[in-house]
Design a protein around this motif. Structure first.
Motif, mmCIF file in Angstrom:
data_model
loop_
_atom_site.group_PDB
_atom_site.id
_atom_site.type_symbol
_atom_site.label_atom_id
_atom_site.label_comp_id
_atom_site.label_asym_id
_atom_site.label_seq_id
_atom_site.Cartn_x
_atom_site.Cartn_y
_atom_site.Cartn_z
ATOM 1 N N UNK A 143 0.834 -1.198 0.000
ATOM 2 C CA UNK A 143 0.000 0.000 0.000
ATOM 3 C C UNK A 143 0.874 1.256 0.000
ATOM 4 N N UNK A 144 0.340 2.341 -0.577
ATOM 5 C CA UNK A 144 1.039 3.624 -0.585
ATOM 6 C C UNK A 144 0.122 4.716 -0.085
ATOM 7 N N UNK A 145 0.709 5.653 0.627
ATOM 8 C CA UNK A 145 0.024 6.865 1.055
ATOM 9 C C UNK A 145 0.769 8.038 0.449
ATOM 10 N N UNK A 146 0.050 8.906 -0.229
ATOM 11 C CA UNK A 146 0.636 10.085 -0.870
ATOM 12 C C UNK A 146 -0.111 11.311 -0.385
ATOM 13 N N UNK A 147 0.638 12.384 -0.090
ATOM 14 C CA UNK A 147 -0.021 13.608 0.370
ATOM 15 C C UNK A 147 0.918 14.790 0.187
ATOM 16 N N UNK A 148 0.362 15.984 0.252
ATOM 17 C CA UNK A 148 1.145 17.207 0.305
ATOM 18 C C UNK A 148 1.615 17.394 1.737
ATOM 19 N N UNK A 149 2.845 17.864 1.920
ATOM 20 C CA UNK A 149 3.349 18.126 3.269
ATOM 21 C C UNK A 149 3.285 19.615 3.578
ATOM 22 N N UNK A 150 3.882 20.444 2.692
ATOM 23 C CA UNK A 150 3.917 21.881 2.949
ATOM 24 C C UNK A 150 4.335 22.609 1.679
ATOM 25 N N UNK A 151 3.886 23.838 1.562
ATOM 26 C CA UNK A 151 4.325 24.731 0.496
ATOM 27 C C UNK A 151 4.921 25.951 1.173
ATOM 28 N N UNK A 152 6.161 26.273 0.802
ATOM 29 C CA UNK A 152 6.777 27.481 1.337
ATOM 30 C C UNK A 152 7.201 28.360 0.177
ATOM 31 N N UNK A 153 7.370 29.610 0.437
ATOM 32 C CA UNK A 153 7.779 30.530 -0.605
ATOM 33 C C UNK A 153 7.205 31.895 -0.352
ATOM 34 N N UNK A 154 7.380 32.768 -1.304
ATOM 35 C CA UNK A 154 7.041 34.173 -1.071
ATOM 36 C C UNK A 154 5.557 34.446 -0.897
#
Length: 167
Positions: A143-154
Motif C-alpha cells: 500500500x502507498x500513502x501520498x499527500x502534500x506536506x507543505x508549500x513554502x515561498x514568497x
C-alpha cells in the motif's frame, strides 16, 4: 518551458546520497563525516559560479576577447541560525589574456546577471515556491500513502515551529 529534474537516493547507512540529474550525471552528496562529496549547501555557490561563468565566457568569445584563463570564485555567507540560509553570495570573475577590455568584461557579467543566468535570477528574485509532497510505501502490504506536506515561498506563510517539549 524547460523542466530540470534530479533524483536523490540514500546511499547506505551514512548521511550520504547519490543524486542523478535529468541529463544522467551522477553527483554524490555527503556530510562532513563521510566527506565523499560536497555538502548540499556548497552546491549553491557552485551553481551560481557555473551558470554565470558559462554566460560570461560565451559573451566574451562573441566579443572576440582573447581569453587565456578564466576563473570564477563564489563565496556564500550563511546565517548562523538554522536553517542557515544564505544571506549573501559574492562572485568574482578573474579574466586573463592579451588586451582584455574591462568594459567588455563588465558588460558580459551584467548581461549574465540581469538576462541570462537562471541560477542567479532564481536566487535573487525571491519568487520561488517550493512544494513538498511525500509517498509512504508499506513493504509488507504494498500500500502507498501520498499527500502534500507543505508549500513554502514568497506567497505562503512560513510554518510555525512546533514547541519543543521541556526536559
Amino acid at each position: 518551458m524547460p523542466i530540470r529534474t534530479t533524483t536523490l537516493e540514500l546511499d547506505g547507512d551514512q548521511l550520504r546520497f547519490a543524486g542523478r540529474t535529468g541529463s544522467g550525471h551522477l553527483v554524490i552528496l555527503d556530510s562532513a563525516a563521510g566527506d565523499a562529496g560536497p555538502r548540499p549547501s556548497e552546491l549553491i555557490p557552485l551553481a551560481i559560479a557555473g551558470c554565470t561563468a558559462m554566460d560570461v565566457i560565451s559573451i566574451l568569445r562573441k566579443k572576440r576577447q582573447d581569453i587565456r584563463r578564466y576563473v570564477v570564485d563564489a563565496v556564500g555567507v550563511q546565517d548562523d541560525d538554522h536553517p542557515n540560509a544564505f544571506s549573501r553570495l559574492d562572485v568574482r570573475h578573474r579574466v586573463e589574456g592579451p588586451a582584455i577590455d574591462p568594459v567588455a568584461v563588465r558588460r558580459a557579467i551584467e548581461l549574465s546577471a540581469t538576462n541570462y543566468c537562471a541560477v542567479g535570477a532564481t536566487l535573487a528574485s525571491g519568487r520561488v515556491e517550493i512544494r513538498h509532497r511525500f509517498v509512504v510505501g508499506d513493504t509488507a502490504t504494498g500500500a502507498e500513502t501520498t499527500d502534500d506536506a507543505i508549500v513554502i515561498g514568497p506567497w505562503r506563510p512560513q510554518p510555525v515551529p512546533e514547541p519543543v517539549p521541556a526536559g
